[in-house]
Design a protein around this motif. Structure first.
Motif, PDB file in Angstrom:
ATOM      1  N   ASP A 119       4.768   0.022   4.024  1.00  0.00           N
ATOM      2  CA  ASP A 119       5.325   1.364   4.251  1.00  0.00           C
ATOM      3  C   ASP A 119       5.018   2.309   3.092  1.00  0.00           C
ATOM      4  N   ALA A 120       5.197   1.824   1.868  1.00  0.00           N
ATOM      5  CA  ALA A 120       4.968   2.678   0.703  1.00  0.00           C
ATOM      6  C   ALA A 120       3.489   3.039   0.567  1.00  0.00           C
ATOM      7  N   VAL A 121       2.600   2.100   0.908  1.00  0.00           N
ATOM      8  CA  VAL A 121       1.160   2.371   0.839  1.00  0.00           C
ATOM      9  C   VAL A 121       0.773   3.424   1.872  1.00  0.00           C
ATOM     10  N   LEU A 122       1.288   3.284   3.088  1.00  0.00           N
ATOM     11  CA  LEU A 122       0.973   4.254   4.143  1.00  0.00           C
ATOM     12  C   LEU A 122       1.460   5.655   3.762  1.00  0.00           C
ATOM     13  N   LYS A 123       2.617   5.708   3.108  1.00  0.00           N
ATOM     14  CA  LYS A 123       3.116   6.999   2.658  1.00  0.00           C
ATOM     15  C   LYS A 123       2.220   7.581   1.570  1.00  0.00           C
ATOM     16  N   PHE A 124       1.755   6.722   0.673  1.00  0.00           N
ATOM     17  CA  PHE A 124       0.848   7.169  -0.392  1.00  0.00           C
ATOM     18  C   PHE A 124      -0.450   7.719   0.196  1.00  0.00           C
ATOM     19  N   TRP A 125      -0.957   7.070   1.238  1.00  0.00           N
ATOM     20  CA  TRP A 125      -2.186   7.560   1.868  1.00  0.00           C
ATOM     21  C   TRP A 125      -2.006   8.955   2.454  1.00  0.00           C
ATOM     22  N   SER A 126      -0.848   9.200   3.041  1.00  0.00           N
ATOM     23  CA  SER A 126      -0.611  10.506   3.668  1.00  0.00           C
ATOM     24  C   SER A 126      -0.165  11.559   2.649  1.00  0.00           C
ATOM     25  N   LYS A 130       1.646  11.085  -7.543  1.00  0.00           N
ATOM     26  CA  LYS A 130       1.824  10.055  -8.559  1.00  0.00           C
ATOM     27  C   LYS A 130       3.026   9.174  -8.258  1.00  0.00           C
ATOM     28  N   GLU A 131       4.085   9.801  -7.762  1.00  0.00           N
ATOM     29  CA  GLU A 131       5.290   9.043  -7.440  1.00  0.00           C
ATOM     30  C   GLU A 131       5.009   8.043  -6.316  1.00  0.00           C
ATOM     31  N   ASN A 132       4.300   8.498  -5.290  1.00  0.00           N
ATOM     32  CA  ASN A 132       3.991   7.612  -4.170  1.00  0.00           C
ATOM     33  C   ASN A 132       2.993   6.522  -4.570  1.00  0.00           C
ATOM     34  N   THR A 137       2.142   0.539  -5.598  1.00  0.00           N
ATOM     35  CA  THR A 137       1.472  -0.472  -6.430  1.00  0.00           C
ATOM     36  C   THR A 137       2.475  -1.331  -7.198  1.00  0.00           C
ATOM     37  N   PRO A 138       3.468  -1.904  -6.514  1.00  0.00           N
ATOM     38  CA  PRO A 138       4.429  -2.761  -7.217  1.00  0.00           C
ATOM     39  C   PRO A 138       3.807  -4.062  -7.678  1.00  0.00           C
TER      40      PRO A 138
END
Length: 286
Positions: A119-126, A130-132, A137-138
């Protein structure tokens, strides 16, 4: 192995993690009587290889394709695992006539593989802020690196992992440029997801012989991904094993036996997929 290895074609695996080399290659080498049945191409920016100036899966695929050409490796079985799928499948779609078969080990090529951890990766893609990026990348911690080996595994299965391979992974991750490379590739994995339709078209048209070896306790790729693969490749041989994301850490021996048997049987059933069709092939695996 119960048959002459001279008739067995190379297995090539663009793997990204130390564990694949640690567990799979020595066993493969010993099973082949010391011959190079198995060859592993470590992607640029991983292990001791130099960090590429602009990390991307396209650049890694191009580098490994050049290596295959340099080694005169023609027909090959491609073993894909983790984000090695982004590399191996790009190589496969670029030269499908050279693919004798696929070995699929916890490798994603469908949206169904994106479980909650994505979920966090998909949000980062969209929303590439920097926060995303930090949230996506945990795994850039020792704790999460260990979790990729043991997460979701029953205690008795986790206890069969030899040593603490995550410590070596973490050491490598802390070499100069490795963290930056990893962050860049997490972002660029979006390009692999964008190619899912292209990959599906390749699988539909070419229907390469395939062997699936899947650790059922993988906390990274959803097990629904296995059904998507089987729908694309209805004649695929599939084995769901009692392991995790790094299946070879706990099931190297049965997995290797299945791989060797698959390669042997595929070449017996499809003589045109043996070395020498269309030209002689040198040994390879990764």
């Amino acid at each position: 192995m119960r048959t002459s290895l001279r008739a067995i074609q190379p297995r090539f695996a663009p793997a990204a993690w130390v564990s694949q080399l640690r567990t799979g290659i020595p066993r493969c080498h010993s099973r082949s009587g010391g011959r190079s049945l198995c060859h592993r191409a470590r992607p640029p920016g991983h292990g001791q290889s130099d960090v590429p100036p602009t990390p991307s899966f396209a650049a890694i695929s191009e580098a490994i394709s050049e290596l295959l050409t340099h080694l005169a490796i023609g027909r090959r079985f491609i073993h894909i695992h983790d984000w090695g799928a982004a590399v191996g499948l790009q190589i496969a779609t670029q030269a499908p006539e050279l693919v004798s078969g696929l070995i699929i080990q916890n490798a994603n090529a469908h949206r169904t593989g994106f479980g909650p951890v994505w979920d966090a990766v998909l949000k980062f893609w969209s929303e590439p802020t920097k926060e995303n990026e930090a949230a996506a990348t945990p795994d850039l911690t020792l704790e999460f690196t260990r979790e990729q080996y043991t997460g979701g595994l029953p205690e008795d299965v986790a206890a069969t992992i030899r040593g603490e391979p995550w410590v070596e992974d973490w050491r490598v991750m802390n070499l100069p440029g490795r963290m930056e490379t990893h962050r860049a590739l997490i972002g660029d994995y979006k390009s692999h997801a964008a190619r899912f339709d292209t990959i599906a078209a390749y699988l539909k048209r070419w229907q390469p012989p395939a062997l699936m070896l899947w650790g059922r306790h993988d906390s990274y790729f959803d097990i629904a991904e296995t059904l998507s693969w089987m729908q694309d490749l209805p004649r695929m041989e599939a084995h769901i094993l009692d392991g995790g994301h790094f299946l070879l850490e706990t099931h190297a021996e049965p997995a290797l036996s299945l791989m060797i048997e698959f390669i042997k049987e595929t070449q017996e059933m499809h003589p045109d997929r043996r070395p020498g069709h269309p030209g002689p092939v040198r040994g390879a695996q990764a």
